[in-house]
Design a protein around this motif. Structure first.
Motif, PDB file in Angstrom:
ATOM      1  N   ASP A   1      -2.341 -44.627 -16.001  1.00 37.76           N
ATOM      2  CA  ASP A   1      -3.464 -45.714 -15.378  1.00 37.76           C
ATOM      3  C   ASP A   1      -4.478 -44.858 -14.614  1.00 37.76           C
ATOM      4  O   ASP A   1      -4.629 -44.986 -13.293  1.00 37.76           O
ATOM      5  CB  ASP A   1      -2.834 -46.726 -14.648  1.00 37.76           C
ATOM      6  CG  ASP A   1      -2.202 -46.353 -13.445  1.00 37.76           C
ATOM      7  OD1 ASP A   1      -1.742 -45.076 -13.337  1.00 37.76           O
ATOM      8  OD2 ASP A   1      -2.058 -47.186 -12.280  1.00 37.76           O
ATOM      9  N   THR A   2      -5.313 -44.158 -15.274  1.00 38.69           N
ATOM     10  CA  THR A   2      -5.997 -42.775 -14.862  1.00 38.69           C
ATOM     11  C   THR A   2      -6.891 -42.849 -13.359  1.00 38.69           C
ATOM     12  O   THR A   2      -8.020 -43.348 -13.470  1.00 38.69           O
ATOM     13  CB  THR A   2      -6.608 -42.175 -15.749  1.00 38.69           C
ATOM     14  OG1 THR A   2      -5.660 -41.778 -17.012  1.00 38.69           O
ATOM     15  CG2 THR A   2      -7.300 -40.783 -15.298  1.00 38.69           C
TER      16      THR A   2
ATOM     17  N   THR B   1      -3.097 -47.558 -19.569  1.00 33.86           N
ATOM     18  CA  THR B   1      -2.625 -49.223 -18.974  1.00 33.86           C
ATOM     19  C   THR B   1      -3.897 -49.496 -17.899  1.00 33.86           C
ATOM     20  O   THR B   1      -4.266 -48.355 -17.226  1.00 33.86           O
ATOM     21  CB  THR B   1      -1.288 -49.192 -18.863  1.00 33.86           C
ATOM     22  OG1 THR B   1      -1.204 -50.562 -18.534  1.00 33.86           O
ATOM     23  CG2 THR B   1      -0.963 -48.234 -17.681  1.00 33.86           C
ATOM     24  N   PHE B   2      -3.744 -50.682 -17.526  1.00 34.68           N
ATOM     25  CA  PHE B   2      -4.195 -51.127 -16.427  1.00 34.68           C
ATOM     26  C   PHE B   2      -3.242 -50.616 -15.189  1.00 34.68           C
ATOM     27  O   PHE B   2      -2.202 -50.034 -15.559  1.00 34.68           O
ATOM     28  CB  PHE B   2      -4.362 -52.671 -16.284  1.00 34.68           C
ATOM     29  CG  PHE B   2      -2.816 -53.422 -15.838  1.00 34.68           C
ATOM     30  CD1 PHE B   2      -2.772 -53.685 -14.543  1.00 34.68           C
ATOM     31  CD2 PHE B   2      -1.801 -53.416 -17.221  1.00 34.68           C
ATOM     32  CE1 PHE B   2      -1.437 -54.082 -14.365  1.00 34.68           C
ATOM     33  CE2 PHE B   2      -0.595 -54.149 -16.604  1.00 34.68           C
ATOM     34  CZ  PHE B   2      -0.469 -54.388 -15.616  1.00 34.68           C
ATOM     35  N   GLY B   3      -3.860 -50.650 -14.018  1.00 35.92           N
ATOM     36  CA  GLY B   3      -3.072 -50.444 -12.573  1.00 35.92           C
ATOM     37  C   GLY B   3      -3.882 -49.880 -11.612  1.00 35.92           C
ATOM     38  O   GLY B   3      -4.174 -50.967 -10.690  1.00 35.92           O
TER      39      GLY B   3
ATOM     40  N   TYR C   1      -6.863 -54.040  -8.057  1.00 36.63           N
ATOM     41  CA  TYR C   1      -7.042 -52.656  -8.185  1.00 36.63           C
ATOM     42  C   TYR C   1      -7.246 -52.052  -6.893  1.00 36.63           C
ATOM     43  O   TYR C   1      -7.879 -52.228  -5.890  1.00 36.63           O
ATOM     44  CB  TYR C   1      -8.184 -52.443  -9.010  1.00 36.63           C
ATOM     45  CG  TYR C   1      -8.144 -52.995 -10.259  1.00 36.63           C
ATOM     46  CD1 TYR C   1      -6.948 -52.800 -11.051  1.00 36.63           C
ATOM     47  CD2 TYR C   1      -9.297 -53.736 -10.849  1.00 36.63           C
ATOM     48  CE1 TYR C   1      -6.882 -53.534 -12.469  1.00 36.63           C
ATOM     49  CE2 TYR C   1      -9.275 -54.627 -12.202  1.00 36.63           C
ATOM     50  CZ  TYR C   1      -7.930 -54.418 -12.901  1.00 36.63           C
ATOM     51  OH  TYR C   1      -7.813 -54.923 -14.033  1.00 36.63           O
ATOM     52  N   VAL C   2      -6.858 -50.598  -6.600  1.00 37.73           N
ATOM     53  CA  VAL C   2      -6.700 -49.726  -5.493  1.00 37.73           C
ATOM     54  C   VAL C   2      -7.939 -48.957  -5.362  1.00 37.73           C
ATOM     55  O   VAL C   2      -7.833 -47.771  -5.097  1.00 37.73           O
ATOM     56  CB  VAL C   2      -5.620 -49.181  -5.261  1.00 37.73           C
ATOM     57  CG1 VAL C   2      -4.273 -50.297  -4.967  1.00 37.73           C
ATOM     58  CG2 VAL C   2      -4.802 -48.579  -6.483  1.00 37.73           C
TER      59      VAL C   2
ATOM     60  N   ILE D   1       6.417 -39.704 -20.359  1.00 35.41           N
ATOM     61  CA  ILE D   1       6.274 -39.878 -19.048  1.00 35.41           C
ATOM     62  C   ILE D   1       5.322 -40.828 -18.537  1.00 35.41           C
ATOM     63  O   ILE D   1       3.976 -40.731 -18.767  1.00 35.41           O
ATOM     64  CB  ILE D   1       5.495 -38.455 -18.400  1.00 35.41           C
ATOM     65  CG1 ILE D   1       6.594 -37.060 -18.902  1.00 35.41           C
ATOM     66  CG2 ILE D   1       5.580 -38.277 -16.910  1.00 35.41           C
ATOM     67  CD1 ILE D   1       5.913 -35.878 -18.797  1.00 35.41           C
ATOM     68  N   ALA D   2       5.838 -41.879 -18.015  1.00 34.35           N
ATOM     69  CA  ALA D   2       4.985 -43.061 -17.661  1.00 34.35           C
ATOM     70  C   ALA D   2       4.750 -43.105 -16.168  1.00 34.35           C
ATOM     71  O   ALA D   2       5.509 -43.125 -15.481  1.00 34.35           O
ATOM     72  CB  ALA D   2       5.952 -44.377 -17.894  1.00 34.35           C
ATOM     73  N   VAL D   3       3.487 -43.072 -15.803  1.00 34.66           N
ATOM     74  CA  VAL D   3       3.156 -42.924 -14.382  1.00 34.66           C
ATOM     75  C   VAL D   3       2.067 -44.048 -14.021  1.00 34.66           C
ATOM     76  O   VAL D   3       1.430 -44.006 -12.940  1.00 34.66           O
ATOM     77  CB  VAL D   3       2.350 -41.534 -14.225  1.00 34.66           C
ATOM     78  CG1 VAL D   3       3.337 -40.500 -14.371  1.00 34.66           C
ATOM     79  CG2 VAL D   3       1.166 -41.074 -14.898  1.00 34.66           C
ATOM     80  N   GLY D   4       2.408 -45.173 -14.507  1.00 33.43           N
ATOM     81  CA  GLY D   4       1.435 -46.254 -14.225  1.00 33.43           C
ATOM     82  C   GLY D   4       2.569 -47.554 -14.485  1.00 33.43           C
ATOM     83  O   GLY D   4       3.723 -47.615 -14.559  1.00 33.43           O
TER      84      GLY D   4
END
Length: 312
Positions: free
Chosen positions: A10-11, A36-38, A78-79, A123-126
């Motif tokens: 979720d870049t 993905t969203f995030g 969103y952050v 590798i899932a980071v979101g």
């Protein structure tokens, strides 16, 4: 042989650092990015991924995925105060030349898992929405993957968006519960270890001193992240390398020490929604399949030096 990987992102800023780390690591073959969203919206995450790959001079395909949680409407904001209005530290300057591939992220993950059975690491980071959608479409996915590495959770420490919840799990708790209990060979790289991997300001200053376009972009982007950490926790000695550590675990699993656990996720309307916590074998649902490897210790200095040697 190189380890074949897909990065599900979720870049935001630490995702961008993880992508740079991955493409500069000769042990890895990055088959594609799935978005993905995030941290930000799905279109922004896709755009930022393409922008970063151009700056890295890599024509790796990008596949767009979920734009909202698996079983609910978007509820986590969103952050932008952490990652910037654009998601990359307000460093966005021009649109990418390439577009995302037409195929959905979940379908790409399934396709590659079938092409390389028991050889592919995701590798899932979101948020874990793309993995949940892939599971729906391919129930045998846990047997096809070599390993799933997730940056998410806070099993033995407090959360970061809520007292009990880490951001990626909180953003889609139902997807997280589904994926964590699906029977993957799974490593959970959570706040338990990532908050110990602090990137110092001196390292970012050294990037800028290199003078290259890529180094200046990485430094400007990460400076925003550094300031967000100072605002969040004044006096902290840097910013945490959450997503890069998940990539590091794919390269060198001994960066971390893991402990096998059954892990549950609070879902629905729970006041502690998004909480990840250990449960006993008796408490684990019959569908949980097996324990997952939860990272409980990290050789932070060794990992940091490895990351710094690869990022540019």
């Amino acid at each position: 042989m190189k380890k074949r990987i897909i990065l599900d992102v979720d870049t935001g800023i630490d995702d961008a650092l993880a992508i740079g780390y991955a493409v500069h690591s000769p042990e890895l073959e990055l088959l594609g990015l799935t978005t993905t969203f995030g941290n930000i919206s799905l279109p922004e995450a896709t755009r930022n991924s393409l922008v970063l790959l151009e700056k890295l001079n890599k024509e790796i395909p990008v596949y767009e995925g979920a734009d909202k949680p698996y079983a609910r409407e978007l509820f986590k904001p969103y952050v932008r105060h952490i990652h910037g209005e654009d998601g990359i530290g307000n460093c966005f300057s021009s649109h990418p030349l390439r577009s995302a591939a037409a195929e959905h992220a979940a379908d790409f993950i399934i396709q590659q898992a079938r092409k390389y059975p028991r050889e592919l690491t995701v590798i899932a980071v979101g948020p874990l929405t793309n993995m949940a959608l892939a599971l729906d479409r391919c129930p045998e996915l846990p047997e096809l993957l070599d390993r799933l590495i997730i940056m998410g959770g806070a099993v033995t420490v407090p959360g970061n968006v809520k007292p009990t919840a880490e951001a990626n799990i909180y953003a889609d708790p139902e997807a997280a519960e589904y994926v964590l209990t699906a029977g993957f060979k799974l490593t959970l790289v959570g706040l338990d270890v990532t908050m110990q991997t602090l990137l110092p300001q001196s390292a970012v200053d050294a990037w800028r001193d290199q003078g290259s376009e890529l180094a200046e972009f990485m430094a400007d982007m990460t400076d925003f992240y550094m300031q967000a950490y100072q605002d969040f926790k004044p006096g902290i000695a840097g910013c945490a390398l959450h997503d890069p550590l998940a990539v590091g675990v794919a390269i060198a699993p001994d960066f971390v020490t893991t402990q096998p656990m059954y892990v549950a996720v609070d879902t629905g309307d729970s006041p502690t929604v998004g909480r990840t916590y250990e449960i006993s074998a008796d408490e684990a649902s019959t569908g949980a399949g097996k324990t997952i490897d939860v990272c409980v210790e990290v050789d932070a200095e060794r990992f940091l030096q490895h990351f710094l040697g690869r990022i540019l």
